[in-house]
Write an enzyme that holds these catalytic residues in place. Structure first.
Site, PDB file in Angstrom:
ATOM      1  N   GLU A 168     -11.240  -9.209   3.223  1.00  0.00           N
ATOM      2  CA  GLU A 168      -9.946  -8.887   3.834  1.00  0.00           C
ATOM      3  C   GLU A 168     -10.194  -8.676   5.326  1.00  0.00           C
ATOM      4  OE1 GLU A 168      -7.249  -6.228   1.864  1.00  0.00           O
ATOM      5  OE2 GLU A 168      -6.473  -5.481   3.769  1.00  0.00           O
ATOM      6  N   ARG A 208       3.724  18.892   1.272  1.00  0.00           N
ATOM      7  CA  ARG A 208       4.283  20.088   0.653  1.00  0.00           C
ATOM      8  C   ARG A 208       3.507  20.552  -0.582  1.00  0.00           C
ATOM      9  NH1 ARG A 208       9.497  21.701   2.413  1.00  0.00           N
ATOM     10  NH2 ARG A 208       9.319  21.410   4.654  1.00  0.00           N
ATOM     11  N   HIS A 246      -3.796  -4.455   7.761  1.00  0.00           N
ATOM     12  CA  HIS A 246      -3.899  -3.263   8.607  1.00  0.00           C
ATOM     13  C   HIS A 246      -2.974  -3.390   9.805  1.00  0.00           C
ATOM     14  CE1 HIS A 246      -5.295   0.462  10.285  1.00  0.00           C
ATOM     15  NE2 HIS A 246      -5.895   0.673   9.133  1.00  0.00           N
ATOM     16  N   HIS A 301      -5.578   3.639  -1.695  1.00  0.00           N
ATOM     17  CA  HIS A 301      -6.900   4.005  -1.173  1.00  0.00           C
ATOM     18  C   HIS A 301      -7.222   5.421  -1.629  1.00  0.00           C
ATOM     19  CE1 HIS A 301      -9.587   4.336   2.721  1.00  0.00           C
ATOM     20  NE2 HIS A 301     -10.232   4.627   1.608  1.00  0.00           N
ATOM     21  N   ARG A 315      -7.058  12.819   0.871  1.00  0.00           N
ATOM     22  CA  ARG A 315      -5.982  13.284   1.769  1.00  0.00           C
ATOM     23  C   ARG A 315      -4.621  12.736   1.369  1.00  0.00           C
ATOM     24  NH1 ARG A 315      -7.571  10.133   7.287  1.00  0.00           N
ATOM     25  NH2 ARG A 315      -9.561  11.124   6.854  1.00  0.00           N
ATOM     26  N   HIS A 347       0.936   6.263   1.888  1.00  0.00           N
ATOM     27  CA  HIS A 347       1.654   7.228   2.718  1.00  0.00           C
ATOM     28  C   HIS A 347       2.865   7.854   2.037  1.00  0.00           C
ATOM     29  CE1 HIS A 347      -1.342   6.848   5.609  1.00  0.00           C
ATOM     30  NE2 HIS A 347      -1.180   5.535   5.696  1.00  0.00           N
ATOM     31  N   GLU A 387      -8.650   0.603  -3.138  1.00  0.00           N
ATOM     32  CA  GLU A 387      -9.470   0.661  -1.921  1.00  0.00           C
ATOM     33  C   GLU A 387     -10.352   1.879  -2.010  1.00  0.00           C
ATOM     34  OE1 GLU A 387      -7.622   0.922   1.886  1.00  0.00           O
ATOM     35  OE2 GLU A 387      -6.400  -0.818   1.445  1.00  0.00           O
ATOM     36  N   ASN A 393       0.851  -1.192   0.000  1.00  0.00           N
ATOM     37  CA  ASN A 393       0.000   0.000   0.000  1.00  0.00           C
ATOM     38  C   ASN A 393       0.893   1.250   0.000  1.00  0.00           C
ATOM     39  OD1 ASN A 393      -1.419   2.283   1.087  1.00  0.00           O
ATOM     40  ND2 ASN A 393      -3.079   0.914   1.650  1.00  0.00           N
ATOM     41  N   ARG A 431      -9.352   8.118  -1.077  1.00  0.00           N
ATOM     42  CA  ARG A 431     -10.327   8.523  -0.054  1.00  0.00           C
ATOM     43  C   ARG A 431     -11.199   9.638  -0.582  1.00  0.00           C
ATOM     44  NH1 ARG A 431      -8.782   6.559   5.452  1.00  0.00           N
ATOM     45  NH2 ARG A 431     -10.611   7.666   6.127  1.00  0.00           N
ATOM     46  N   THR A 443      -8.376   3.617   8.483  1.00  0.00           N
ATOM     47  CA  THR A 443      -9.604   2.829   8.446  1.00  0.00           C
ATOM     48  C   THR A 443      -9.752   2.074   9.761  1.00  0.00           C
ATOM     49  OG1 THR A 443      -9.073   2.545   6.120  1.00  0.00           O
ATOM     50  CG2 THR A 443     -10.918   1.273   6.968  1.00  0.00           C
TER      51      THR A 443
HETATM   52  N1  PXP Z   1      -5.915  -3.108   4.057  1.00  0.00           N
HETATM   53  C1  PXP Z   1      -6.886  -2.172   4.112  1.00  0.00           C
HETATM   54  C2  PXP Z   1      -8.262  -2.555   3.659  1.00  0.00           C
HETATM   55  C3  PXP Z   1      -6.608  -0.856   4.543  1.00  0.00           C
HETATM   56  O1  PXP Z   1      -7.593   0.058   4.610  1.00  0.00           O
HETATM   57  C4  PXP Z   1      -5.289  -0.527   4.884  1.00  0.00           C
HETATM   58  C5  PXP Z   1      -4.960   0.875   5.278  1.00  0.00           C
HETATM   59  O2  PXP Z   1      -5.217   1.737   4.233  1.00  0.00           O
HETATM   60  C6  PXP Z   1      -4.319  -1.525   4.794  1.00  0.00           C
HETATM   61  C7  PXP Z   1      -4.655  -2.816   4.412  1.00  0.00           C
HETATM   62  C8  PXP Z   1      -2.886  -1.258   5.120  1.00  0.00           C
HETATM   63  O3  PXP Z   1      -2.768  -0.919   6.450  1.00  0.00           O
HETATM   64  P1  PXP Z   1      -1.386  -0.347   6.977  1.00  0.00           P
HETATM   65  O4  PXP Z   1      -1.114   0.902   6.211  1.00  0.00           O
HETATM   66  O5  PXP Z   1      -1.637  -0.131   8.422  1.00  0.00           O
HETATM   67  O6  PXP Z   1      -0.349  -1.412   6.709  1.00  0.00           O
END
Ligand code: PXP
Length: 256
Positions: free
Chosen positions: A159, A26, A202, A51, A57, A18, A78, A15, A53, A109
């Site tokens: 999931e 910035r 997660h 994701h 964000r 971030h 996502e 994922n 959103r 989430t």
């Molecule tokens: N799976 C799902 C469905 C999520 O919403 C997230 C967070 O966006 C993740 C996995 C990944 O979680 P993390 O960033 O905490 O590893």
């Protein structure tokens, strides 16, 4: 597309949200989450998760456009189950769509989707996505009634939310973490019995990935925040390689 419907292998979806969080701090174009996605692909990720959103964000619409153009591994998009997101997913037809609950005020989430509360709406929501060729996955707590509802609406994948297990483990609450892990194990088995493909994710870290990777029905882990954090210290490719190695070791120990 690597190892999509293999027998027992465990896939890693990285994922990249971030990377976009840092970029957006910035307001410019650097660092580019698509560059991170391509690096993840090269480092052995089986898929990339992003994701989009409602409040944009981190990941932006243009990131999804570029990921669809440039990625060779499957994209797992996502999103919340809203009309806007459904239109976007139908335009792109990503390999997978993972439906998550979304609250504007949350940092991440926080829980799984309440499928029971809106079974009819979700059944209707996922039908066109499946018709468009996207595998729909439901992000869900380790809860029997919710998993049964996910199966009833025709989702092929669930999931399981591993956040509670990871938090309890990090807080040193061994007994409660073990109880949560037992629940995840039981609910992963239930998902498989109901014919669902089971994913998990997660909050996973080097410290928490092994027991989850060792759950036999689990076919894919989605991991983001920790890997992007670790990339600051070691680089993204080594972080992915180490996570992959921990997953594989746990898997083969589990099978032994
Ligand atoms: N799976 C799902 C469905 C999520 O919403 C997230 C967070 O966006 C993740 C996995 C990944 O979680 P993390 O960033 O905490 O590893």
């Amino acid at each position: 597309m690597a190892q999509l419907h293999d027998g027992g292998l465990l896939r890693l979806g990285v994922n990249i949200d971030h990377v976009a969080t840092v970029r957006n701090a910035r307001g410019g174009a650097y660092p580019d989450p698509v560059r991170a996605a391509l690096l993840a692909e090269e480092a052995g990720a089986d898929g990339v998760t992003a994701h989009l959103r409602e409040d944009r964000r981190h990941i932006a619409d243009s990131d999804i456009d570029r990921l669809m153009e440039r990625l060779r591994v499957p994209l797992n998009l996502e999103m919340a189950a809203t009309d806007e997101m459904q239109r976007i997913a139908l335009r792109h037809r990503p390999h997978a769509v993972c439906l998550v609950p979304e609250k504007r005020e949350e940092r991440t989430t926080e829980g799984g989707l309440d499928v029971l509360a809106e079974e009819a709406r979700l059944r209707a929501f996922i039908a066109p996505l499946a018709e468009a060729g996207s595998r729909v996955s439901i992000f869900i707590g380790a809860d029997r009634a919710q998993i049964e509802a996910a199966a009833r609406i025709g989702a092929p994948v669930i999931e399981l939310h591993t956040g509670a297990f990871c938090d309890l483990s990090a807080e040193g609450q061994g007994e409660a973490a073990a109880a949560e892990l037992a629940r995840l194990r039981e609910m992963a088995a239930l998902g498989a019995e109901l014919g669902l493909e089971v994913h998990a994710g997660h909050g996973l870290t080097y410290d928490t990935v092994a027991p989850i990777a060792a759950l036999p029905p689990v076919r894919e882990l989605n991991i983001g925040h920790f890997l992007i954090g670790e990339a600051i210290f070691t680089g993204l490719a080594p972080a992915i390689a180490r996570m992959r190695a921990l997953m594989d070791a746990a898997r083969s120990e589990g099978a032994a």
